[in-house]
Scaffold this motif. Structure first.
Motif, PDB file in Angstrom:
ATOM      1  N   THR A  85     -18.956  63.627   1.811  1.00  0.00           N
ATOM      2  CA  THR A  85     -18.628  64.476   0.668  1.00  0.00           C
ATOM      3  C   THR A  85     -19.113  63.765  -0.581  1.00  0.00           C
ATOM      4  N   LEU A  86     -19.742  64.501  -1.474  1.00  0.00           N
ATOM      5  CA  LEU A  86     -20.105  63.903  -2.753  1.00  0.00           C
ATOM      6  C   LEU A  86     -18.827  63.467  -3.466  1.00  0.00           C
ATOM      7  N   ALA A  87     -18.851  62.287  -4.067  1.00  0.00           N
ATOM      8  CA  ALA A  87     -17.663  61.748  -4.743  1.00  0.00           C
ATOM      9  C   ALA A  87     -17.188  62.657  -5.863  1.00  0.00           C
ATOM     10  N   THR A  88     -18.090  63.442  -6.434  1.00  0.00           N
ATOM     11  CA  THR A  88     -17.723  64.365  -7.511  1.00  0.00           C
ATOM     12  C   THR A  88     -17.030  65.623  -6.998  1.00  0.00           C
ATOM     13  N   ASN A  89     -17.032  65.833  -5.686  1.00  0.00           N
ATOM     14  CA  ASN A  89     -16.417  67.030  -5.102  1.00  0.00           C
ATOM     15  C   ASN A  89     -14.940  66.741  -4.805  1.00  0.00           C
ATOM     16  N   ARG A 146     -22.389  77.649  -6.376  1.00  0.00           N
ATOM     17  CA  ARG A 146     -21.282  76.689  -6.242  1.00  0.00           C
ATOM     18  C   ARG A 146     -21.368  75.912  -4.934  1.00  0.00           C
ATOM     19  N   VAL A 147     -21.907  76.514  -3.892  1.00  0.00           N
ATOM     20  CA  VAL A 147     -22.098  75.806  -2.622  1.00  0.00           C
ATOM     21  C   VAL A 147     -23.252  74.818  -2.771  1.00  0.00           C
ATOM     22  N   ARG A 148     -24.358  75.267  -3.339  1.00  0.00           N
ATOM     23  CA  ARG A 148     -25.511  74.378  -3.510  1.00  0.00           C
ATOM     24  C   ARG A 148     -25.174  73.193  -4.398  1.00  0.00           C
ATOM     25  N   ALA A 149     -24.319  73.383  -5.390  1.00  0.00           N
ATOM     26  CA  ALA A 149     -23.977  72.308  -6.324  1.00  0.00           C
ATOM     27  C   ALA A 149     -23.268  71.137  -5.659  1.00  0.00           C
ATOM     28  N   VAL A 150     -22.627  71.362  -4.524  1.00  0.00           N
ATOM     29  CA  VAL A 150     -21.908  70.278  -3.836  1.00  0.00           C
ATOM     30  C   VAL A 150     -22.560  69.923  -2.505  1.00  0.00           C
ATOM     31  N   SER A 151     -23.788  70.391  -2.305  1.00  0.00           N
ATOM     32  CA  SER A 151     -24.511  70.143  -1.065  1.00  0.00           C
ATOM     33  C   SER A 151     -25.523  69.017  -1.238  1.00  0.00           C
ATOM     34  N   PHE A 152     -25.974  68.485  -0.125  1.00  0.00           N
ATOM     35  CA  PHE A 152     -26.991  67.439  -0.144  1.00  0.00           C
ATOM     36  C   PHE A 152     -28.388  68.026  -0.233  1.00  0.00           C
ATOM     37  N   THR A 153     -28.531  69.308   0.030  1.00  0.00           N
ATOM     38  CA  THR A 153     -29.770  70.050  -0.155  1.00  0.00           C
ATOM     39  C   THR A 153     -29.456  71.131  -1.174  1.00  0.00           C
ATOM     40  N   ARG A 154     -30.028  70.992  -2.370  1.00  0.00           N
ATOM     41  CA  ARG A 154     -29.604  71.863  -3.464  1.00  0.00           C
ATOM     42  C   ARG A 154     -30.552  73.006  -3.774  1.00  0.00           C
ATOM     43  N   HIS A 155     -31.742  72.970  -3.242  1.00  0.00           N
ATOM     44  CA  HIS A 155     -32.676  74.051  -3.550  1.00  0.00           C
ATOM     45  C   HIS A 155     -32.226  75.335  -2.840  1.00  0.00           C
ATOM     46  N   GLU A 156     -32.698  76.452  -3.349  1.00  0.00           N
ATOM     47  CA  GLU A 156     -32.398  77.720  -2.684  1.00  0.00           C
ATOM     48  C   GLU A 156     -33.186  77.782  -1.379  1.00  0.00           C
ATOM     49  N   ILE A 157     -32.496  78.042  -0.309  1.00  0.00           N
ATOM     50  CA  ILE A 157     -33.101  78.044   1.020  1.00  0.00           C
ATOM     51  C   ILE A 157     -33.691  79.416   1.303  1.00  0.00           C
ATOM     52  N   ARG A 169     -26.446  58.064  -1.777  1.00  0.00           N
ATOM     53  CA  ARG A 169     -27.409  58.863  -1.025  1.00  0.00           C
ATOM     54  C   ARG A 169     -28.243  59.644  -2.027  1.00  0.00           C
ATOM     55  N   ASP A 170     -29.519  59.761  -1.748  1.00  0.00           N
ATOM     56  CA  ASP A 170     -30.428  60.484  -2.612  1.00  0.00           C
ATOM     57  C   ASP A 170     -30.227  61.989  -2.447  1.00  0.00           C
ATOM     58  N   VAL A 171     -30.046  62.677  -3.562  1.00  0.00           N
ATOM     59  CA  VAL A 171     -29.960  64.136  -3.579  1.00  0.00           C
ATOM     60  C   VAL A 171     -30.938  64.620  -4.641  1.00  0.00           C
TER      61      VAL A 171
END
Length: 174
Positions: A132-136, A31-42, A156-158
């Protein structure tokens, strides 16, 4: 730290080395990754490099948020050393732990209030803004509740896909 930023229900503290893996786990929650600008697992190496860089950079500040004495969130500030005192910020929470304790909304609200107080009272910010992503919509709604205004929208590119981003900002005294 100001009293508002140091209360038992919304304290901010300096990070400790022991926090490193906990913060990575929180950041990698789906759920955190879904609203982040970096979505891959770190991974551990990427996270350790970020940890080292952010803690060594005088222009950035990393803090751990504690709610009711339990660590449950991260707040980052950048622009700390800029002459115009226009700070940018971001945050994420221990979604899983807070959900299990039924404390997500109270902790989230406490984090935002503590972060705003810290930015203005401790760091001397003139403005505090963030992306903030507009969808958030939940984050945008809480920002609005605390007095943040929408300043601009842009793409912004995500992960190779353009996303609508909303920049919100709060000025000292508003």
């Amino acid at each position: 730290m100001s009293g508002a930023a140091n209360r038992a229900d919304g304290g901010l503290r300096e990070p400790r080395d022991a926090d490193l893996e906990t913060l990575r786990r929180w950041r990698n929650h789906p759920r955190v990754r879904a609203v982040s600008f970096t979505r891959h697992e770190i991974g551990p190496a990427e996270h350790a490099a970020w940890w080292t860089a952010v803690r060594a950079d005088p222009d950035r500040r990393l803090l751990v948020h504690e709610h009711l004495g339990v660590p449950c969130g991260v707040v980052t500030f950048s622009g700390v050393t800029t002459p115009d005192r226009a700070l940018a910020w971001g945050f994420y929470l221990d979604v899983e732990g807070l959900d299990a304790r039924r404390q997500l909304m109270p902790a989230w609200l406490a984090l935002e209030r503590a972060a705003v107080a810290y930015a203005f009272d401790v760091l001397g910010a003139r403005t505090l803004g963030g992306e903030t992503l507009a969808t958030n919509r939940p984050v945008l709604a809480l920002h609005r509740r605390l007095g943040f205004a929408i300043v601009r929208r842009y793409e912004r590119d995500v992960d190779g896909t353009p996303h609508q981003v909303v920049w919100t900002e709060l000025s000292r005294g508003t």
